[in-house]
Design a protein around this motif. Structure first.
Motif, PDB file in Angstrom:
ATOM      1  N   VAL A   1      11.083   4.198  -4.023  1.00 42.68           N
ATOM      2  CA  VAL A   1       9.886   3.398  -4.295  1.00 42.68           C
ATOM      3  C   VAL A   1       9.479   2.630  -3.039  1.00 42.68           C
ATOM      4  CG1 VAL A   1       8.953   1.467  -5.632  1.00 42.68           C
ATOM      5  CG2 VAL A   1      10.310   3.237  -6.773  1.00 42.68           C
ATOM      6  N   ALA A   2      10.437   2.026  -2.360  1.00 42.13           N
ATOM      7  CA  ALA A   2      10.130   1.288  -1.126  1.00 42.13           C
ATOM      8  C   ALA A   2       9.518   2.213  -0.081  1.00 42.13           C
ATOM      9  CB  ALA A   2      11.387   0.615  -0.585  1.00 42.13           C
ATOM     10  N   ALA A   3      10.045   3.423   0.025  1.00 40.61           N
ATOM     11  CA  ALA A   3       9.495   4.393   0.984  1.00 40.61           C
ATOM     12  C   ALA A   3       8.058   4.754   0.623  1.00 40.61           C
ATOM     13  CB  ALA A   3      10.365   5.646   1.019  1.00 40.61           C
ATOM     14  N   ARG A   4       7.771   4.839  -0.661  1.00 41.49           N
ATOM     15  CA  ARG A   4       6.418   5.161  -1.100  1.00 41.49           C
ATOM     16  C   ARG A   4       5.463   4.008  -0.802  1.00 41.49           C
ATOM     17  NH1 ARG A   4       4.878   8.663  -5.706  1.00 41.49           N
ATOM     18  NH2 ARG A   4       6.516   9.876  -4.758  1.00 41.49           N
ATOM     19  N   LEU A   5       5.944   2.774  -0.935  1.00 37.39           N
ATOM     20  CA  LEU A   5       5.092   1.602  -0.749  1.00 37.39           C
ATOM     21  C   LEU A   5       4.876   1.229   0.715  1.00 37.39           C
ATOM     22  CD1 LEU A   5       6.514  -0.694  -3.572  1.00 37.39           C
ATOM     23  CD2 LEU A   5       4.304   0.484  -3.572  1.00 37.39           C
ATOM     24  N   GLN A   6       5.818   1.537   1.584  1.00 40.64           N
ATOM     25  CA  GLN A   6       5.773   1.045   2.967  1.00 40.64           C
ATOM     26  C   GLN A   6       4.569   1.537   3.759  1.00 40.64           C
ATOM     27  OE1 GLN A   6       9.360   2.248   4.907  1.00 40.64           O
ATOM     28  NE2 GLN A   6       8.735   4.367   5.111  1.00 40.64           N
ATOM     29  N   ASP A   7       3.966   2.645   3.353  1.00 41.92           N
ATOM     30  CA  ASP A   7       2.828   3.186   4.095  1.00 41.92           C
ATOM     31  C   ASP A   7       1.475   2.652   3.615  1.00 41.92           C
ATOM     32  OD1 ASP A   7       4.494   4.698   5.735  1.00 41.92           O
ATOM     33  OD2 ASP A   7       4.510   6.379   4.322  1.00 41.92           O
ATOM     34  N   ARG A   8       1.485   1.845   2.572  1.00 38.63           N
ATOM     35  CA  ARG A   8       0.232   1.281   2.065  1.00 38.63           C
ATOM     36  C   ARG A   8      -0.240   0.150   2.981  1.00 38.63           C
ATOM     37  NH1 ARG A   8      -1.150   1.669  -3.503  1.00 38.63           N
ATOM     38  NH2 ARG A   8      -1.986  -0.437  -3.246  1.00 38.63           N
ATOM     39  N   ASP A   9      -1.535   0.089   3.214  1.00 34.20           N
ATOM     40  CA  ASP A   9      -2.093  -0.950   4.088  1.00 34.20           C
ATOM     41  C   ASP A   9      -1.844  -2.356   3.541  1.00 34.20           C
ATOM     42  OD1 ASP A   9      -3.005   0.887   5.947  1.00 34.20           O
ATOM     43  OD2 ASP A   9      -4.989   1.048   5.025  1.00 34.20           O
ATOM     44  N   ASP A  10      -1.967  -2.525   2.203  1.00 33.79           N
ATOM     45  CA  ASP A  10      -1.764  -3.860   1.639  1.00 33.79           C
ATOM     46  C   ASP A  10      -0.310  -4.300   1.739  1.00 33.79           C
ATOM     47  OD1 ASP A  10      -1.087  -1.898  -0.223  1.00 33.79           O
ATOM     48  OD2 ASP A  10      -2.117  -2.848  -1.907  1.00 33.79           O
TER      49      ASP A  10
ATOM     50  N   ARG B   1       3.825  -7.691   6.265  1.00 33.66           N
ATOM     51  CA  ARG B   1       4.768  -7.745   7.390  1.00 33.66           C
ATOM     52  C   ARG B   1       6.199  -8.022   6.936  1.00 33.66           C
ATOM     53  NH1 ARG B   1       1.188 -10.662  12.060  1.00 33.66           N
ATOM     54  NH2 ARG B   1      -0.369  -9.026  12.109  1.00 33.66           N
ATOM     55  N   LEU B   2       6.628  -7.248   5.946  1.00 33.76           N
ATOM     56  CA  LEU B   2       7.998  -7.370   5.449  1.00 33.76           C
ATOM     57  C   LEU B   2       8.930  -6.517   6.296  1.00 33.76           C
ATOM     58  CD1 LEU B   2       7.230  -6.885   1.641  1.00 33.76           C
ATOM     59  CD2 LEU B   2       7.712  -9.041   2.798  1.00 33.76           C
ATOM     60  N   THR B   3      10.123  -7.001   6.503  1.00 28.84           N
ATOM     61  CA  THR B   3      11.136  -6.166   7.153  1.00 28.84           C
ATOM     62  C   THR B   3      11.574  -5.111   6.135  1.00 28.84           C
ATOM     63  OG1 THR B   3      13.017  -7.476   6.392  1.00 28.84           O
ATOM     64  CG2 THR B   3      11.971  -8.151   8.485  1.00 28.84           C
ATOM     65  N   PRO B   4      12.204  -4.038   6.573  1.00 31.46           N
ATOM     66  CA  PRO B   4      12.680  -3.029   5.620  1.00 31.46           C
ATOM     67  C   PRO B   4      13.619  -3.614   4.553  1.00 31.46           C
ATOM     68  CG  PRO B   4      12.710  -2.120   7.831  1.00 31.46           C
ATOM     69  CD  PRO B   4      12.371  -3.584   7.964  1.00 31.46           C
ATOM     70  N   VAL B   5      14.451  -4.557   4.950  1.00 25.92           N
ATOM     71  CA  VAL B   5      15.372  -5.180   3.994  1.00 25.92           C
ATOM     72  C   VAL B   5      14.587  -6.011   2.979  1.00 25.92           C
ATOM     73  CG1 VAL B   5      17.249  -6.853   3.762  1.00 25.92           C
ATOM     74  CG2 VAL B   5      17.309  -5.164   5.596  1.00 25.92           C
ATOM     75  N   GLN B   6      13.588  -6.751   3.430  1.00 28.07           N
ATOM     76  CA  GLN B   6      12.762  -7.541   2.520  1.00 28.07           C
ATOM     77  C   GLN B   6      11.992  -6.641   1.561  1.00 28.07           C
ATOM     78  OE1 GLN B   6      10.549  -9.634   5.576  1.00 28.07           O
ATOM     79  NE2 GLN B   6      11.422 -11.596   4.923  1.00 28.07           N
ATOM     80  N   LEU B   7      11.453  -5.537   2.079  1.00 29.34           N
ATOM     81  CA  LEU B   7      10.706  -4.615   1.240  1.00 29.34           C
ATOM     82  C   LEU B   7      11.599  -4.057   0.130  1.00 29.34           C
ATOM     83  CD1 LEU B   7       8.169  -3.021   0.544  1.00 29.34           C
ATOM     84  CD2 LEU B   7       8.873  -1.306   2.230  1.00 29.34           C
TER      85      LEU B   7
ATOM     86  N   PHE C   1      12.274  -6.926  -2.431  1.00 27.75           N
ATOM     87  CA  PHE C   1      11.108  -7.170  -3.280  1.00 27.75           C
ATOM     88  C   PHE C   1      10.957  -6.032  -4.277  1.00 27.75           C
ATOM     89  CE2 PHE C   1       8.141 -10.329  -0.929  1.00 27.75           C
ATOM     90  CZ  PHE C   1       9.221 -11.108  -0.564  1.00 27.75           C
ATOM     91  N   THR C   2      11.147  -4.817  -3.809  1.00 24.26           N
ATOM     92  CA  THR C   2      11.023  -3.647  -4.686  1.00 24.26           C
ATOM     93  C   THR C   2      12.044  -3.714  -5.807  1.00 24.26           C
ATOM     94  OG1 THR C   2      10.208  -2.298  -2.846  1.00 24.26           O
ATOM     95  CG2 THR C   2      11.063  -1.123  -4.752  1.00 24.26           C
ATOM     96  N   ALA C   3      13.281  -4.021  -5.469  1.00 18.66           N
ATOM     97  CA  ALA C   3      14.342  -4.109  -6.485  1.00 18.66           C
ATOM     98  C   ALA C   3      14.021  -5.180  -7.522  1.00 18.66           C
ATOM     99  CB  ALA C   3      15.683  -4.396  -5.816  1.00 18.66           C
ATOM    100  N   ALA C   4      13.387  -6.270  -7.087  1.00 14.06           N
ATOM    101  CA  ALA C   4      13.070  -7.359  -8.008  1.00 14.06           C
ATOM    102  C   ALA C   4      11.875  -7.035  -8.902  1.00 14.06           C
ATOM    103  CB  ALA C   4      12.787  -8.633  -7.219  1.00 14.06           C
ATOM    104  N   LEU C   5      10.970  -6.186  -8.433  1.00  9.53           N
ATOM    105  CA  LEU C   5       9.706  -5.988  -9.139  1.00  9.53           C
ATOM    106  C   LEU C   5       9.614  -4.730  -9.996  1.00  9.53           C
ATOM    107  CD1 LEU C   5       7.243  -7.160  -6.360  1.00  9.53           C
ATOM    108  CD2 LEU C   5       7.891  -8.374  -8.440  1.00  9.53           C
ATOM    109  N   VAL C   6      10.335  -3.687  -9.646  1.00  7.54           N
ATOM    110  CA  VAL C   6      10.183  -2.447 -10.414  1.00  7.54           C
ATOM    111  C   VAL C   6      11.146  -2.423 -11.593  1.00  7.54           C
ATOM    112  CG1 VAL C   6       9.319  -1.107  -8.467  1.00  7.54           C
ATOM    113  CG2 VAL C   6      11.747  -1.074  -8.984  1.00  7.54           C
TER     114      VAL C   6
END
Length: 125
Positions: free
Chosen positions: A58-67, A72-78, A81-86
């Motif tokens: 999921v994080a890999a899918r989201l990282q390429d989105r402009d929004d 400006r999240l680091t890969p670890v932050q992304l 956040f993904t783990a907390a939200l999905v």
């Protein structure tokens, strides 16, 4: 009557336009049993691996989105956040035979990328 039909058509078109695309992402986790590990523990380890893989996909899918890039999240932050939200749906694993050396588990995520990105933005603030 004509006005009512027009309002109904407009409302339905707005609702259809407001719906986001939801993508299903599946991940399979695996655990190789060692020593005297029980089948139940091995199944839980495989499930944890599947969850970790799903969050990564999921994080890999989201990282390429402009929004998401704008946050400006680091890969670890992304990933955090993904783990907390999905929401991860777990398939009930069939019990592994006691002599099985490898145990697998599968999970699914129904990803609404627009909503997840919006919620990430809210967490970032």
């Amino acid at each position: 009557m004509r006005t009512l039909a027009w309002l109904l058509a407009l409302t339905m078109a707005s609702a259809a336009g407001a719906q986001s695309r939801v993508t299903e992402i599946r991940a399979i986790g695996e655990h190789n049993r060692a020593g005297g590990e029980g089948a139940e523990w091995a199944g839980q380890a495989a499930l944890a691996d599947a969850r970790r893989r799903a969050v990564g996909l999921v994080a890999a899918r989201l990282q390429d989105r402009d929004d998401v890039k704008a946050l400006r999240l680091t890969p670890v932050q992304l990933e955090a956040f993904t783990a907390a939200l999905v929401e991860i749906d777990e398939d009930v694993p069939s019990p592994a035979p006691p002599d099985a050396q490898s145990v697998r588990a599968e999970v699914r995520v129904h990803l609404d990328a627009d909503d997840t990105a919006r919620r990430m933005s809210g967490l970032r603030r």
